[in-house]
Design an enzyme around this catalytic site. Structure first.
Site, PDB file in Angstrom:
ATOM      1  N   HIS A 181       2.314  -2.961   2.534  1.00 56.21           N
ATOM      2  CA  HIS A 181       1.753  -1.778   3.204  1.00 56.21           C
ATOM      3  C   HIS A 181       1.037  -2.213   4.484  1.00 56.21           C
ATOM      4  CE1 HIS A 181       0.465   2.149   3.954  1.00 56.21           C
ATOM      5  NE2 HIS A 181      -0.077   2.485   2.798  1.00 56.21           N
ATOM      6  N   ALA A 183       0.703  -0.059   7.043  1.00 55.07           N
ATOM      7  CA  ALA A 183       0.599   1.224   7.761  1.00 55.07           C
ATOM      8  C   ALA A 183      -0.645   2.011   7.372  1.00 55.07           C
ATOM      9  CB  ALA A 183       1.847   2.065   7.453  1.00 55.07           C
ATOM     10  N   ASN A 184      -0.766   3.173   7.996  1.00 56.46           N
ATOM     11  CA  ASN A 184      -1.654   4.261   7.544  1.00 56.46           C
ATOM     12  C   ASN A 184      -3.151   3.955   7.526  1.00 56.46           C
ATOM     13  OD1 ASN A 184       0.996   4.944   5.314  1.00 56.46           O
ATOM     14  ND2 ASN A 184       0.534   6.198   7.103  1.00 56.46           N
ATOM     15  N   TYR A 186      -4.794   1.162   6.460  1.00 54.86           N
ATOM     16  CA  TYR A 186      -5.309   0.197   5.480  1.00 54.86           C
ATOM     17  C   TYR A 186      -5.436  -1.195   6.132  1.00 54.86           C
ATOM     18  CZ  TYR A 186      -4.732   4.093   2.349  1.00 54.86           C
ATOM     19  OH  TYR A 186      -4.853   5.338   1.764  1.00 54.86           O
ATOM     20  N   GLY A 306       8.190  14.316   7.097  1.00 54.63           N
ATOM     21  CA  GLY A 306       8.731  15.664   7.265  1.00 54.63           C
ATOM     22  C   GLY A 306      10.241  15.737   7.191  1.00 54.63           C
TER      23      GLY A 306
HETATM   24  C1  LIG Z   1      -0.583  12.440  -2.329  1.00 50.21           C
HETATM   25  C2  LIG Z   1      -0.079  11.449  -1.332  1.00 50.21           C
HETATM   26  C3  LIG Z   1      -0.349  10.102  -1.530  1.00 50.21           C
HETATM   27  C4  LIG Z   1       0.107   9.134  -0.631  1.00 50.21           C
HETATM   28  N1  LIG Z   1      -0.098   7.803  -0.883  1.00 50.21           N
HETATM   29  C5  LIG Z   1       0.505   6.856  -0.119  1.00 50.21           C
HETATM   30  C6  LIG Z   1       0.485   5.474  -0.487  1.00 50.21           C
HETATM   31  O1  LIG Z   1      -0.035   5.075  -1.523  1.00 50.21           O
HETATM   32  N2  LIG Z   1       1.098   4.602   0.333  1.00 50.21           N
HETATM   33  C7  LIG Z   1       1.728   4.995   1.486  1.00 50.21           C
HETATM   34  O2  LIG Z   1       2.272   4.154   2.199  1.00 50.21           O
HETATM   35  N3  LIG Z   1       1.787   6.293   1.840  1.00 50.21           N
HETATM   36  C8  LIG Z   1       1.209   7.227   1.058  1.00 50.21           C
HETATM   37  N4  LIG Z   1       1.328   8.568   1.376  1.00 50.21           N
HETATM   38  C9  LIG Z   1       2.096   8.965   2.566  1.00 50.21           C
HETATM   39  C10 LIG Z   1       3.535   9.321   2.187  1.00 50.21           C
HETATM   40  O3  LIG Z   1       4.245   8.147   1.802  1.00 50.21           O
HETATM   41  C11 LIG Z   1       4.260   9.970   3.371  1.00 50.21           C
HETATM   42  O4  LIG Z   1       4.160   9.114   4.478  1.00 50.21           O
HETATM   43  C12 LIG Z   1       3.695  11.324   3.746  1.00 50.21           C
HETATM   44  O5  LIG Z   1       3.584  12.162   2.618  1.00 50.21           O
HETATM   45  C13 LIG Z   1       4.581  12.000   4.789  1.00 50.21           C
HETATM   46  O6  LIG Z   1       5.914  12.155   4.292  1.00 50.21           O
HETATM   47  P1  LIG Z   1       6.451  13.596   3.810  1.00 50.21           P
HETATM   48  O7  LIG Z   1       6.408  14.467   5.036  1.00 50.21           O
HETATM   49  O8  LIG Z   1       7.832  13.346   3.317  1.00 50.21           O
HETATM   50  O9  LIG Z   1       5.511  14.091   2.758  1.00 50.21           O
HETATM   51  C14 LIG Z   1       0.842   9.538   0.509  1.00 50.21           C
HETATM   52  C15 LIG Z   1       1.102  10.908   0.700  1.00 50.21           C
HETATM   53  C16 LIG Z   1       0.677  11.845  -0.200  1.00 50.21           C
HETATM   54  C17 LIG Z   1       1.023  13.309   0.012  1.00 50.21           C
END
Ligand SMILES: Cc1cc2nc3c(=O)[nH]c(=O)nc-3n(C[C@H](O)[C@H](O)[C@H](O)COP(=O)(O)O)c2cc1C
Length: 367
Positions: A181, A183-184, A186, A306
């Site tokens: 991971h 990304a995001n 962390y 999305g």
């Molecule tokens: C409840 C929830 C928990 C998430 N937890 C993680 C995670 O543990 N690791 C990660 O890389 N992304 C996490 N994400 C991000 C998702 O992997 C994804 O990037 C995000 O939902 C956007 O994609 P989508 O439009 O298909 O929902 C999480 C998203 C949601 C909704």
């Protein structure tokens, strides 16, 4: 609606390992493990539904990787010892029993850790106050703690923890592949991000230095697992505590980051953006998945953001993606691939299933 969905069902290989189609469940933290980080019966049932529903790949939620600073959330699962690794075994077995490819996501929360039963304090690249507020649906409350700047010795421990946990995930739990991971928002992304990393050593400064921890972690995991186990990295611009962040050097940064991963030998790169098809930087420019494809031509590219709309998913395959990762759309439709094949309608995502706490609900398991 008459979209050619065939491309979504073409098989592919990741480092020689067969994956039956182009649809993956995105990693999603659901804080449904035990307090001491073991996967539960609820998680076994939750993950199996996606595989039964036809997803070719299932990526787990972020799993913490050491008994120091990596844990981010209450009831987050870990991979830090044999007990935690053994608890994943039935999860993996059931995912694989439906022919899906099982990827474990290795995560270090760093400065945005909200709960950690091993430590009362947090670390980040630098002692910089994290933006934003803790996530209440993961039991958070108020701002984040001010992290201490991680020491060189702690960085070495972090890398070693990632590698050891990755080895447990493959050798004990039985996962097929590892996603690091990066990304995001962390820890690894905190190093990559200019405003959270103000270090003056080899881990900070220019982008080549800020991406170093991601690359060193990748190399350590690869070194531990050998050449045959698929290892990839997740990369984003946006963060859970800063949705709109953009890389300052735009495409030049993309070249350094994706090119660095390509040179290191990443088997796959998982890029995530809020809306994956949009230009990553200036209007009219390429998407992030397109840039990943360009600078890492041999890696399998997973795109996320999305893409539950089938038309956009098919278009993403033409824009550089090999596999489409779906998050909220998979929560609403754990059988999304089967529905597409049956030409059935998709359910809209209902955000109330993530409230007030984001744990897995019995009502989901009935779906
Ligand atoms: C409840 C929830 C928990 C998430 N937890 C993680 C995670 O543990 N690791 C990660 O890389 N992304 C996490 N994400 C991000 C998702 O992997 C994804 O990037 C995000 O939902 C956007 O994609 P989508 O439009 O298909 O929902 C999480 C998203 C949601 C909704």
């Amino acid at each position: 609606m008459d979209i050619d969905i065939e491309a979504l069902f073409a098989p592919i290989t990741i480092n020689g390992h067969a994956v039956k189609n182009r649809l993956s469940v995105a990693p999603m933290t659901r804080i449904s493990a035990t307090e001491d980080g073991r996967a539960t019966e609820t998680m076994i049932r939750y993950y199996e539904r996606f595989a039964r529903g036809g997803f070719g790949t299932v990526i787990t939620e972020g799993i913490y990787t050491d008994q120091a600073f990596s844990q981010g959330y209450v009831q987050q699962p870990g991979m830090t010892d044999e007990v935690q690794a053994n608890a994943w075994k039935p999860v993996v077995k059931n995912i694989k029993s439906h022919g899906a490819f099982a990827i474990a996501q290795m995560m270090h929360a760093g400065a945005i850790s909200q709960a950690n039963r091993f430590r009362d304090t947090t670390v980040g690249p630098s002692s910089v106050q994290p933006k934003g507020e803790q996530m209440t649906f993961y039991h958070g409350n108020g701002g984040y703690a001010l992290p201490a700047a991680i020491t060189d010795e702690q960085i070495a421990d972090t890398i070693a923890g990632m590698a050891a946990s990755a080895a447990r995930a493959i050798e004990v739990a039985g996962f097929d592949a590892i996603e690091i991971h990066g990304a995001n928002g962390y820890l690894l992304d905190q190093f990559l991000t200019d405003y959270t990393n103000t270090r003056a050593d080899r881990w900070g400064g220019v982008t080549e230095n800020r991406v170093r921890l991601i690359l060193e972690t990748f190399k350590a995991v690869r070194g531990k697992l050998g050449a045959k186990t698929p290892v990839g990295v997740r990369i984003s611009q946006g963060k859970v505590n800063d949705y709109h962040h953009k890389w300052a050097d735009a495409e030049r940064d993309a070249e350094i980051i994706f090119g660095g991963l390509a040179d290191a030998g990443a088997d796959f790169i998982h890029v995530t953006e809020f809306e994956a098809w949009k230009p990553a930087f200036a209007p009219g420019g390429p998407s992030l998945m397109n840039l990943a494809r360009r600078y890492a031509p041999k890696a399998v590219i997973l795109a996320n953001g999305g893409l539950h709309n089938v038309e956009q998913a098919v278009e993403a395959l033409d824009d550089g993606a090999d596999i489409i990762a779906i998050g909220r759309g998979a929560l609403a439709n754990p059988d999304l691939p089967k529905r597409l094949l049956d030409r059935g309608a998709l359910n809209d995502f209902d955000p109330t299933i993530l409230g007030p706490i984001a744990n897995i609900k019995e009502s989901e398991l009935a779906m």
